[in-house]
Design an enzyme around this catalytic site. Structure first.
Site, PDB file in Angstrom:
ATOM      1  N   GLU A  33      52.906  25.982 -26.042  1.00 44.80           N
ATOM      2  CA  GLU A  33      52.039  26.102 -27.212  1.00 44.80           C
ATOM      3  C   GLU A  33      50.935  25.058 -27.121  1.00 44.80           C
ATOM      4  OE1 GLU A  33      49.861  26.981 -29.737  1.00 44.80           O
ATOM      5  OE2 GLU A  33      51.619  28.217 -30.171  1.00 44.80           O
ATOM      6  N   GLY A  35      48.331  24.846 -29.309  1.00 39.32           N
ATOM      7  CA  GLY A  35      47.831  24.478 -30.626  1.00 39.32           C
ATOM      8  C   GLY A  35      48.942  23.988 -31.542  1.00 39.32           C
ATOM      9  N   PHE A  37      52.110  24.303 -33.796  1.00 36.45           N
ATOM     10  CA  PHE A  37      53.304  25.129 -33.668  1.00 36.45           C
ATOM     11  C   PHE A  37      53.408  26.089 -34.856  1.00 36.45           C
ATOM     12  CE2 PHE A  37      57.734  26.312 -33.634  1.00 36.45           C
ATOM     13  CZ  PHE A  37      58.042  26.366 -32.286  1.00 36.45           C
ATOM     14  N   GLY A  38      53.730  27.340 -34.556  1.00 37.64           N
ATOM     15  CA  GLY A  38      53.915  28.345 -35.598  1.00 37.64           C
ATOM     16  C   GLY A  38      52.859  29.423 -35.614  1.00 37.64           C
ATOM     17  N   GLY A  39      51.755  29.215 -34.893  1.00 38.43           N
ATOM     18  CA  GLY A  39      50.759  30.262 -34.752  1.00 38.43           C
ATOM     19  C   GLY A  39      49.766  30.361 -35.889  1.00 38.43           C
ATOM     20  N   THR A  40      48.917  31.373 -35.797  1.00 39.22           N
ATOM     21  CA  THR A  40      47.790  31.548 -36.715  1.00 39.22           C
ATOM     22  C   THR A  40      48.223  31.819 -38.137  1.00 39.22           C
ATOM     23  OG1 THR A  40      46.363  32.373 -34.942  1.00 39.22           O
ATOM     24  CG2 THR A  40      45.750  32.964 -37.188  1.00 39.22           C
ATOM     25  N   CYS A  41      49.122  32.771 -38.338  1.00 42.59           N
ATOM     26  CA  CYS A  41      49.481  33.210 -39.690  1.00 42.59           C
ATOM     27  C   CYS A  41      49.982  32.054 -40.544  1.00 42.59           C
ATOM     28  CB  CYS A  41      50.536  34.309 -39.615  1.00 42.59           C
ATOM     29  SG  CYS A  41      51.114  34.855 -41.230  1.00 42.59           S
ATOM     30  N   HIS A 459      56.741  55.732 -66.134  1.00 33.76           N
ATOM     31  CA  HIS A 459      55.616  55.811 -67.053  1.00 33.76           C
ATOM     32  C   HIS A 459      55.727  54.681 -68.056  1.00 33.76           C
ATOM     33  CE1 HIS A 459      52.446  57.533 -69.508  1.00 33.76           C
ATOM     34  NE2 HIS A 459      53.238  57.337 -70.563  1.00 33.76           N
TER      35      HIS A 459
END
Length: 483
Positions: A33, A35, A37-41, A459
């Protein structure tokens, strides 16, 4: 330094991190990794943005309340407090995940560096560390596209990676782009009281949306912030007040082409560049390793997520998520990770990834959600005579009256011959939730008439807008019992 062959190597710690199941407890695993840790999201994408979207909705609350006869006001916005609350939680999750992989699992080694492929089953890190793996997964994600604009490297210019960590709420924000990232941040900053100018080269926002929805959203956006369409930012330069001044020109105009008089200047404290994302295949050296790429740089994979080389799948080499997926959606990456996890553990019983009825949502104001084909795509695929579509207004349902809603719509597109639902497109309050009933129907093969008449609808819940849209389609009676 060189490692002997490992059982599994993974490039990327977003959805790729979930591949390390108990199956690998007595096997050697390496995760690389470069960048956070854990990624973009987790760190710079879906999760922190939605943690800003929610308080932005409260900040806009007085507008809706006034429409319903309740007078409220937003007295202040604590940007530093929100920022610290959001990232105090997210940074801790990221750090805990990294610490767990690095320090608490004897069978897992974490390489916190950028790596490049040395072939189809190995990579090398910047410090010379080399890894050869029996099976390798490329899940290195994507990054923000940085357009070639003079001044784009100024410190006042941000991407979604950095804009959420600003020390203070900016008074003036310039946003470049017309997609979902641009729309979400335009909503956030304008709701908090910033003066927002959004510059987009196209004629309307959200180009991937159904044309009717995109047109309606564009009109709504223009009422909430300063929207400059069919414009390009051609230069950014520092201003004396510590901000910047951006030159914008109509169409493809640029300095020196005789249209200098058409160039306008926009002053801003910060600039957000939100012009799309590009897969990180180049950063991992995919082409040099002999891996097939799509024209947009995505790694080519087969139905089992196996990476292709020379048009053929490479045994034991997989890719998932933004680096290979056209969708660039976290829920798609998670699904692909589950498929790849199975295929890694059961190479003689491979499963295919399911890429039908993929939904997406834009968490702006108003919210937008979609699944399947747009009406134009359906007509192009099947012919206009075979397509039926219904646009149902929120305001024509009972709960829509309660909302005094004047803009929300729910659109469904279906095959006139058999009632097969081809797509749905929603703009309005809770669009990302309301669309789920159509996603379910498409995923499980339930025709439009059966979906509308084969179940009860509460409804006067807002979900009746979906019911009425389905009922409005010109389709034959379905096979399921009618209630």
């Amino acid at each position: 330094m060189e490692n002997p062959a490992v059982d599994l190597a993974i490039i990327g710690s977003g959805s790729g991190n979930s591949l390390v199941t108990p199956f690998w407890d007595d096997r050697r695993v390496v995760i690389a990794e470069a960048g956070v840790f854990g990624g973009t999201c987790l760190n710079v994408g879906c999760i922190p943005t939605k943690m800003y979207v929610r308080p932005a909705a409260f900040a806009r609350g007085p507008e809706e309340a006034a429409r319903l006869g309740v007078m409220q006001r937003t007295e202040s916005v604590d940007w530093p407090g929100m920022r610290d609350r959001i990232f105090g939680r997210i940074d801790a999750i990221s750090a805990a995940g990294e610490r767990y992989r690095r320090d608490e699992l004897d069978n897992v080694e974490l390489i916190s560096q950028r790596v490049r492929l040395t072939g189809t089953h190995g990579f090398a890190a910047a410090d010379g560390t080399r890894v050869e793996a029996r099976q390798l997964v490329i899940a290195a994600g994507s990054r923000a596209v940085i357009p070639d604009i003079p001044g784009i490297d100024l410190p006042q210019v941000h991407t979604s990676d950095t804009i959420m960590r600003l020390p203070e709420l900016p008074k003036r924000v310039l946003i470049i782009g017309g997609g979902y990232i641009a729309a979400e941040f335009a909503n956030i900053f304008s709701a908090f009281g910033s003066s927002v100018v959004q510059v987009h080269r196209g004629a309307q926002l959200l180009k991937r949306a159904d044309a009717e929805i995109a047109a309606r959203f564009t009109a709504q956006a223009a009422r909430q912030w300063d929207l400059r369409l069919e414009r390009n930012v051609i230069a950014i330069r520092p201003a004396d007040d510590g901000g910047v001044v951006a030159d914008i020109a109509p169409g493809t105009a640029a300095r020196g082409d005789g249209m200098t008089s058409a160039v306008e200047q926009i002053a801003a404290d910060v600039v957000l560049v939100a012009t799309g994302r590009t897969p990180n295949s180049d950063r991992v050296g995919a082409a040099e390793a002999g891996i097939d790429l799509h024209d947009d740089g995505r790694i080519a994979v087969d139905a089992y997520q196996r990476v292709l080389s020379g048009g053929a799948p490479v045994p034991g080499l997989y890719a998932l998520g933004d680096i290979s997926s056209a969708s660039q959606l976290k829920h798609v990456a998670n699904h692909e990770a589950r498929v790849v996890a199975h295929n890694l553990e059961h190479p003689h019983d491979l499963r295919e990834a399911h890429h039908q009825a993929i939904p997406a949502a834009v968490f702006t104001d108003p919210e937008v959600a979609q699944v399947g084909l747009t009406e134009a795509e359906a007509v192009a695929a099947f012919g206009a005579e075979q397509i039926t579509a219904k646009l149902q207004a929120y305001g024509d349902t009972a709960y829509g009256w309660a909302l005094e809603d004047q803009s929300g719509v729910f659109k469904v597109v279906a095959d006139r011959r058999d009632g097969r639902i081809l797509g749905a497109h929603v703009m309005g309050y809770q669009a990302s939730n309301l669309i789920q009933v159509v996603i379910s129907a498409m995923s499980f093969g339930i025709d439009a008439h059966s979906a509308a008449r084969g179940q009860y609808w509460i409804h006067p819940a807002l979900m009746e807008v979906a019911e009425n849209a389905l009922l409005g389609l010109d389709v034959p009676v379905g096979e399921r019992p009618v209630l």
